[in-house]
Design a protein around this motif. Structure first.
Motif, PDB file in Angstrom:
ATOM      1  N   PRO A   1      -8.001 -20.663  12.338  1.00 40.36           N
ATOM      2  CA  PRO A   1      -6.897 -20.877  11.389  1.00 40.36           C
ATOM      3  C   PRO A   1      -5.516 -20.549  11.944  1.00 40.36           C
ATOM      4  O   PRO A   1      -4.516 -20.961  11.372  1.00 40.36           O
ATOM      5  N   SER A   2      -5.444 -19.805  13.044  1.00 43.48           N
ATOM      6  CA  SER A   2      -4.127 -19.484  13.600  1.00 43.48           C
ATOM      7  C   SER A   2      -3.490 -20.668  14.299  1.00 43.48           C
ATOM      8  O   SER A   2      -2.267 -20.689  14.515  1.00 43.48           O
ATOM      9  N   LEU A   3      -4.298 -21.670  14.650  1.00 45.97           N
ATOM     10  CA  LEU A   3      -3.780 -22.856  15.329  1.00 45.97           C
ATOM     11  C   LEU A   3      -3.937 -24.129  14.489  1.00 45.97           C
ATOM     12  O   LEU A   3      -3.045 -24.977  14.481  1.00 45.97           O
TER      13      LEU A   3
ATOM     14  N   LEU B   1      10.908 -27.434   5.080  1.00 46.97           N
ATOM     15  CA  LEU B   1       9.652 -26.737   4.763  1.00 46.97           C
ATOM     16  C   LEU B   1       8.842 -26.479   6.025  1.00 46.97           C
ATOM     17  O   LEU B   1       8.305 -25.373   6.222  1.00 46.97           O
ATOM     18  N   ILE B   2       8.748 -27.476   6.903  1.00 42.70           N
ATOM     19  CA  ILE B   2       7.985 -27.312   8.146  1.00 42.70           C
ATOM     20  C   ILE B   2       8.618 -26.236   9.024  1.00 42.70           C
ATOM     21  O   ILE B   2       7.909 -25.376   9.588  1.00 42.70           O
ATOM     22  N   TRP B   3       9.936 -26.232   9.136  1.00 42.68           N
ATOM     23  CA  TRP B   3      10.607 -25.257   9.986  1.00 42.68           C
ATOM     24  C   TRP B   3      10.497 -23.841   9.403  1.00 42.68           C
ATOM     25  O   TRP B   3      10.243 -22.877  10.134  1.00 42.68           O
ATOM     26  N   THR B   4      10.676 -23.713   8.100  1.00 44.00           N
ATOM     27  CA  THR B   4      10.550 -22.399   7.460  1.00 44.00           C
ATOM     28  C   THR B   4       9.129 -21.866   7.590  1.00 44.00           C
ATOM     29  O   THR B   4       8.922 -20.666   7.820  1.00 44.00           O
TER      30      THR B   4
ATOM     31  N   ARG C   1       7.081 -22.443   9.978  1.00 40.26           N
ATOM     32  CA  ARG C   1       6.906 -21.979  11.357  1.00 40.26           C
ATOM     33  C   ARG C   1       7.467 -20.573  11.531  1.00 40.26           C
ATOM     34  O   ARG C   1       6.856 -19.726  12.183  1.00 40.26           O
ATOM     35  N   ASN C   2       8.633 -20.317  10.932  1.00 40.86           N
ATOM     36  CA  ASN C   2       9.245 -18.995  11.066  1.00 40.86           C
ATOM     37  C   ASN C   2       8.397 -17.899  10.428  1.00 40.86           C
ATOM     38  O   ASN C   2       8.401 -16.756  10.888  1.00 40.86           O
ATOM     39  N   TYR C   3       7.678 -18.258   9.362  1.00 42.86           N
ATOM     40  CA  TYR C   3       6.819 -17.282   8.683  1.00 42.86           C
ATOM     41  C   TYR C   3       5.393 -17.271   9.225  1.00 42.86           C
ATOM     42  O   TYR C   3       4.560 -16.512   8.731  1.00 42.86           O
ATOM     43  N   GLY C   4       5.116 -18.124  10.199  1.00 45.91           N
ATOM     44  CA  GLY C   4       3.782 -18.164  10.769  1.00 45.91           C
ATOM     45  C   GLY C   4       2.734 -18.756   9.856  1.00 45.91           C
ATOM     46  O   GLY C   4       1.549 -18.464  10.004  1.00 45.91           O
TER      47      GLY C   4
ATOM     48  N   TRP D   1       1.096 -24.158   5.744  1.00 50.68           N
ATOM     49  CA  TRP D   1       2.265 -24.799   5.161  1.00 50.68           C
ATOM     50  C   TRP D   1       2.798 -25.898   6.078  1.00 50.68           C
ATOM     51  O   TRP D   1       3.263 -26.941   5.604  1.00 50.68           O
ATOM     52  N   VAL D   2       2.747 -25.653   7.394  1.00 49.50           N
ATOM     53  CA  VAL D   2       3.169 -26.681   8.348  1.00 49.50           C
ATOM     54  C   VAL D   2       2.315 -27.932   8.186  1.00 49.50           C
ATOM     55  O   VAL D   2       2.826 -29.061   8.150  1.00 49.50           O
ATOM     56  N   PHE D   3       1.009 -27.745   8.044  1.00 47.60           N
ATOM     57  CA  PHE D   3       0.109 -28.883   7.848  1.00 47.60           C
ATOM     58  C   PHE D   3       0.402 -29.595   6.534  1.00 47.60           C
ATOM     59  O   PHE D   3       0.336 -30.826   6.467  1.00 47.60           O
ATOM     60  N   VAL D   4       0.729 -28.842   5.511  1.00 51.02           N
ATOM     61  CA  VAL D   4       1.076 -29.457   4.225  1.00 51.02           C
ATOM     62  C   VAL D   4       2.300 -30.355   4.387  1.00 51.02           C
ATOM     63  O   VAL D   4       2.325 -31.503   3.910  1.00 51.02           O
TER      64      VAL D   4
END
Length: 269
Positions: free
Chosen positions: A48-50, A223-226, A228-231, A235-238
């Motif tokens: 799940p980390s990747l 949303l994608i960039w934020t 990423r900042n929160y790890g 959410w990036v996939f969403v």
């Protein structure tokens, strides 16, 4: 004794259309299920980390939709894309008709078209923010920039593909320039315009992410960039999957509208 074989009556058109629709839906379903299976295997392999699994992504999408983040992002990005893309069509189609028909206009505009179409919109993000601020104008202008040259090139290519013999025949029969444009040039150019519009729509989605990453508080790129900042890989996939679904829907709607509105030109999409 002779056996007479009676041929089965042909299936009605509505029935054939229904069968084709069911077959297409079945193929789409199989394709989606295979894609989900591959996605799940990758998630199990990398963790799940990747790679967020389909279930984790769906759960994250539900959470983002519940607090309004996903809905606001979709609305903001869709509005910017539609406005910039629409302006690109509004300017690009007439400009393409002029470039394709009038040699003087073509020679005047061609150096600028050939120069600017090779500069990606990302290169102008900083200038757009400096000149227009971080409001909506900078994002809309960038999407307009990425759309207009594609539409101009496709439209002008459609105009220049019209056979010279058809134009001469119409002119010899007394057709005016306006009649030639409506009766010969436009019907031949409409498929190119639709193709340019679809390509411009795809490029608009490419541009909106970079524009929103730099200068936006709300939007799928933001949303994608934020995330990423929160790890938050889920959410990036969403954000990524929502962009894909949104683009798919926009393209389908564009094809349906174009096929119905432009049917009188003999266009088949």
């Amino acid at each position: 004794m002779t056996t007479v074989t009676v041929a089965a009556p042909p299936k009605p058109r509505a029935e054939r259309r229904a069968v084709r629709g069911l077959r297409a839906a079945g193929l789409y379903t199989v394709s989606v299920l295979v894609g989900l299976g591959v996605w799940q295997l990758l998630a199990l392999h990398y963790g799940p980390s990747l790679v967020a699994s389909p279930h984790e992504t769906l759960t994250a999408a539900g959470d983002l939709a519940a607090d309004g983040t996903l809905t606001d992002s979709v609305i903001a990005s869709s509005r910017r894309i539609l406005i910039g893309w629409g302006l690109g069509l509004l300017v690009g189609v007439p400009a393409g008709l002029l470039v394709g028909q009038i040699k003087v206009v073509r020679r005047l505009l061609e150096p600028y078209i050939e120069f600017f179409r090779f500069i990606p919109p990302v290169a102008f993000v900083t200038l757009a923010v400096v000149w227009l601020g971080i409001g909506e104008s900078s994002k809309v202008v960038l999407i307009f920039y990425t759309s207009v040259f594609i539409v101009i090139l496709n439209t002008s290519a459609g105009v220049m593909s019209v056979g010279e013999s058809k134009l001469r025949a119409a002119a010899s029969l007394g057709a005016s320039r306006g009649q030639i444009l409506r009766g010969i040039v436009l019907p031949s150019t409409v498929p190119h315009i639709v193709t340019g519009a679809r390509l411009a729509m795809g490029n608009s989605f490419l541009t909106i992410v970079s524009a929103e990453i730099v200068a936006a508080q709300v939007g799928l790129g933001s949303l994608i960039w934020t995330s990423r900042n929160y790890g938050r890989i889920d959410w990036v996939f969403v954000g990524i999957i929502t962009l894909g679904i949104l683009g798919f829907v926009f393209d389908r709607v564009l094809r349906i509208v174009a096929s119905r509105v432009l049917r009188r030109y003999g266009v088949k999409l």
